[in-house]
Design an enzyme around this catalytic site. Sequence first.
Site, PDB file in Angstrom:
ATOM      1  N   GLU A   1      58.283 -59.299  19.057  1.00 32.14           N
ATOM      2  CA  GLU A   1      58.738 -58.126  18.313  1.00 32.14           C
ATOM      3  C   GLU A   1      60.101 -58.351  17.683  1.00 32.14           C
ATOM      4  O   GLU A   1      60.380 -57.845  16.588  1.00 32.14           O
ATOM      5  CB  GLU A   1      58.790 -56.905  19.243  1.00 32.14           C
ATOM      6  CG  GLU A   1      59.052 -55.581  18.550  1.00 32.14           C
ATOM      7  CD  GLU A   1      60.548 -55.271  18.354  1.00 32.14           C
ATOM      8  OE1 GLU A   1      60.869 -54.393  17.529  1.00 32.14           O
ATOM      9  OE2 GLU A   1      61.389 -55.910  19.032  1.00 32.14           O
ATOM     10  N   GLU A   2      60.967 -59.094  18.367  1.00 35.59           N
ATOM     11  CA  GLU A   2      62.331 -59.279  17.881  1.00 35.59           C
ATOM     12  C   GLU A   2      62.407 -60.182  16.643  1.00 35.59           C
ATOM     13  O   GLU A   2      63.458 -60.283  16.021  1.00 35.59           O
ATOM     14  CB  GLU A   2      63.217 -59.858  18.987  1.00 35.59           C
ATOM     15  CG  GLU A   2      63.427 -58.941  20.178  1.00 35.59           C
ATOM     16  CD  GLU A   2      64.287 -57.727  19.865  1.00 35.59           C
ATOM     17  OE1 GLU A   2      64.716 -57.583  18.701  1.00 35.59           O
ATOM     18  OE2 GLU A   2      64.521 -56.924  20.775  1.00 35.59           O
TER      19      GLU A   2
ATOM     20  N   ASP B   1      66.402 -53.348  26.073  1.00 37.86           N
ATOM     21  CA  ASP B   1      65.517 -53.690  24.955  1.00 37.86           C
ATOM     22  C   ASP B   1      64.653 -54.894  25.295  1.00 37.86           C
ATOM     23  O   ASP B   1      65.052 -56.040  25.023  1.00 37.86           O
ATOM     24  CB  ASP B   1      66.373 -53.951  23.715  1.00 37.86           C
ATOM     25  CG  ASP B   1      65.594 -54.078  22.436  1.00 37.86           C
ATOM     26  OD1 ASP B   1      64.394 -53.759  22.430  1.00 37.86           O
ATOM     27  OD2 ASP B   1      66.187 -54.509  21.429  1.00 37.86           O
TER      28      ASP B   1
END
Length: 379
Positions: free
Chosen positions: A162-163, A128
């Site tokens: 994004e996280e 990820d």
Amino acid sequence: MFARSFAFTWLGAISIAAASGIQRPLALPSIKAQTTSSALLDLHKSLIEISSISESERNVSDYLGGYLRNRGFTVEAQPVKEDRQNIFAYSGQSRKTRVLVTSHIDTVPPYWPYERKGDEIWGRGSVDAKGSVAAQVVAVESLLRDAEIGDGDVALLFVVGEEKSGEGMRVANGLGLSWEAVVFGEPTELKLASGHKGGGVFTIKAKGKAGHSGYPEQGTNAIDLLIKGLAALQQLQLPWSDEFGNTTLNVGTIQGGVASNVIPQDASATVSSRVAAGSAEDLEKLVRQVVLGASPDLEIDFAGGRGPVPIDHDIKGFETAVMNYGTDIPHLDGDHKRYLYGPGSILVAHSDHEHLTVSDLEAAVEGYKLIITEILNRD
């Protein structure tokens, strides 16, 4: 099923060709295929070896921008803020392309170093989403080298943040571009996502009155107030749907108090939601009703959210599935088709055992190539 049976071996390459209607002679791995695999593994390793926890991504964006320039891409570093930048790249001078291929370069904490264990690659971001990043870059490079795509067909975008809030992708809207289709990279176990749950974050806060623990009647325990609200939350009947499954809640952090012999004046908890039906506003009303009904002195702050996100999955040759996590898909404006695909399992992401197999990583290159060419071959 497209997944692991389509690993990037000579047999997997033949299987993918058959699934896409392309007939190729049976052959052992070529030097070109071996070179592609080596480039993929080297890029993936280099990306993992650079720590890029959200808000500290500059080193990996600098590396990736330099890598793409050295491979002949035109590269734009788009400032986000606080020394952070997205990387936008394309072939030649054709900034506007039909397809955008994108993923994120930030990871969750803490950093875990790269480690190779046989056919497994371990390390923070291995799944990820640096697996997707590496596979996307190599897939586009391969298509360009084989003249299956050209200038104006495909651009690459790798974003920060994004996280957390999706800040990088929101800023990417300022590129002033639009596309026919966007291929997002996240761990999907080599399946083509048919949708993913919505979500949001909210904080429950309790305000008490501090005092000596020997005289609890003289104060108000904020942690006790918070516990009542959280207990009610656990009993909440959450919405569900046939397509996206159950809405879920996760109490991710709890804070409160200063010492065991002090009545705590403040306490709070943050909760992440994965919305499977209805809207985030519907869930907010439900949470407020139940939590405040159990402990009316609590305060609840919602930081926005959204309902479930449908995703295009009209490309043959892939197994499809709904993903329970959120992505950058809703953060990118535009009337484009959107696809979600990538190597590795989300079940090991965000953990100290994050890893994926070499075969999955190699298969993802062929998967991205198939998705891109299928999009471009449509009228």
